[in-house]
Write a protein that holds these residues in place. Structure first.
Motif, PDB file in Angstrom:
ATOM      1  N   UNK A  56       0.875  -1.315  -0.001  1.00  0.00           N
ATOM      2  CA  UNK A  56      -0.043   0.104  -0.078  1.00  0.00           C
ATOM      3  C   UNK A  56       1.006   1.120   0.014  1.00  0.00           C
ATOM      4  N   UNK A  57       0.547   2.177  -0.809  1.00  0.00           N
ATOM      5  CA  UNK A  57       1.115   3.426  -0.726  1.00  0.00           C
ATOM      6  C   UNK A  57       0.934   4.251   0.480  1.00  0.00           C
ATOM      7  N   UNK A  58       1.952   4.927   1.089  1.00  0.00           N
ATOM      8  CA  UNK A  58       1.886   5.974   2.190  1.00  0.00           C
ATOM      9  C   UNK A  58       0.920   7.093   1.732  1.00  0.00           C
ATOM     10  N   UNK A  81      10.760   1.911   5.109  1.00  0.00           N
ATOM     11  CA  UNK A  81       9.576   2.166   3.867  1.00  0.00           C
ATOM     12  C   UNK A  81      10.320   1.636   2.655  1.00  0.00           C
ATOM     13  N   UNK A  82       9.255   1.173   1.711  1.00  0.00           N
ATOM     14  CA  UNK A  82       9.739   0.641   0.146  1.00  0.00           C
ATOM     15  C   UNK A  82       9.329   1.902  -0.616  1.00  0.00           C
ATOM     16  N   UNK A  83      10.571   1.993  -1.452  1.00  0.00           N
ATOM     17  CA  UNK A  83      10.648   2.977  -2.542  1.00  0.00           C
ATOM     18  C   UNK A  83      10.632   2.117  -3.957  1.00  0.00           C
ATOM     19  N   UNK A 118       7.139   6.493  -9.631  1.00  0.00           N
ATOM     20  CA  UNK A 118       7.699   6.501  -8.468  1.00  0.00           C
ATOM     21  C   UNK A 118       6.838   6.334  -7.300  1.00  0.00           C
ATOM     22  N   UNK A 119       7.083   5.584  -6.473  1.00  0.00           N
ATOM     23  CA  UNK A 119       5.703   5.939  -5.288  1.00  0.00           C
ATOM     24  C   UNK A 119       6.818   5.302  -4.093  1.00  0.00           C
ATOM     25  N   UNK A 120       6.093   5.606  -2.797  1.00  0.00           N
ATOM     26  CA  UNK A 120       6.408   5.281  -1.566  1.00  0.00           C
ATOM     27  C   UNK A 120       5.495   4.408  -1.084  1.00  0.00           C
ATOM     28  N   UNK A 121       6.049   3.147  -0.596  1.00  0.00           N
ATOM     29  CA  UNK A 121       4.901   2.150  -0.106  1.00  0.00           C
ATOM     30  C   UNK A 121       5.239   1.711   1.713  1.00  0.00           C
TER      31      UNK A 121
END
Length: 209
Positions: A1-3, A22-24, A153-156
DNA sequence: ATTATGATGCTCT
DNA sequence: GAGCATCATAATC
């Protein structure tokens, strides 16, 4: 899930340590790369002379004044890019510099972009190395990191460390009046964290007199 | 191990 | 023109 947007709409010194683990996710043209964040730094545009936004809005730092959860990417030293995440409410220009991480998937893609890395731990060990490994440049400046899915690009959410594993200290390469803030955060004993370097003022060779 | 230096060009004053 | 939120390599201890 994205932040979520709300995750980033907090004081930058609260968000920064919370980003560790966290996951990039970077969807490159050749395929996805994921990275677990192990080292970050906070920059407060309101009170911090070390921040690019401290002296006000310019063409370069415009993304920092936009909504939280978006990327701020800048070009530095004539050859490198650095990736930040905008934090705090829109109009208050704060950001977290993503300094280092552990490549989780897409390692061959990252290694292709980092031919000089001598080990997997060096692929994203430093802000310019991280940006290079993940194929990040100014075309990603201002992009929303809260979208997830196929976004570039996302932060999960990822896998945060236990709180007692988080360390903090002075920021790398920051001098002057901003040097005192202990706003660098990293995961203790993680082999992908970059070495600390004190700020060294340097002048290029001057032309002959 | 630490310290020094060239590379390379954009941004702001 | 001065300085820069760095990296890679070389020199030296």
């Amino acid at each position: 899930m994205p932040l979520t947007r709300d995750f980033f709409d907090r004081p930058v010194v609260d968000v920064a340590p919370d980003l560790l683990g966290r996951t990039l996710l970077r969807n490159t043209p050749d395929g996805p790369i994921t990275l677990r964040l192990t080292e970050v730094e906070a920059y407060d545009g309101e009170t911090d002379p070390g921040s690019h936004a401290y002296r006000g809005r310019t063409a370069r730092n415009a993304a920092m004044f936009g909504p939280p959860g978006h990327a701020y990417v800048y070009f530095i030293y004539g050859m490198w890019f650095s990736l930040n995440v905008v934090c705090g409410p829109e109009g208050k220009a704060s950001a977290v510099l993503l300094r280092a991480g552990e490549i989780l998937t897409g390692t061959p893609l990252a290694a292709d972009r980092r031919p000089k890395a001598r080990s997997a731990n060096e692929l994203a060990k430093g802000p310019a190395r991280l940006a290079t490994a993940l194929d990040i440049d100014r075309t990603l400046d201002g992009t929303d990191l809260c979208t997830g899915g196929d976004a570039p690009l996302s932060l999960l959410d990822g896998d945060p460390p236990a709180p007692e594993r988080v360390r903090n200290g002075p920021r790398t390469g920051v001098g002057g009046d901003g040097a005192d803030h202990p706003w660098r955060y990293w995961i203790a004993d993680d082999p992908t964290v970059s070495p600390y370097r004190r700020h060294v003022p340097r002048r290029r060779a001057t032309t002959a007199p």
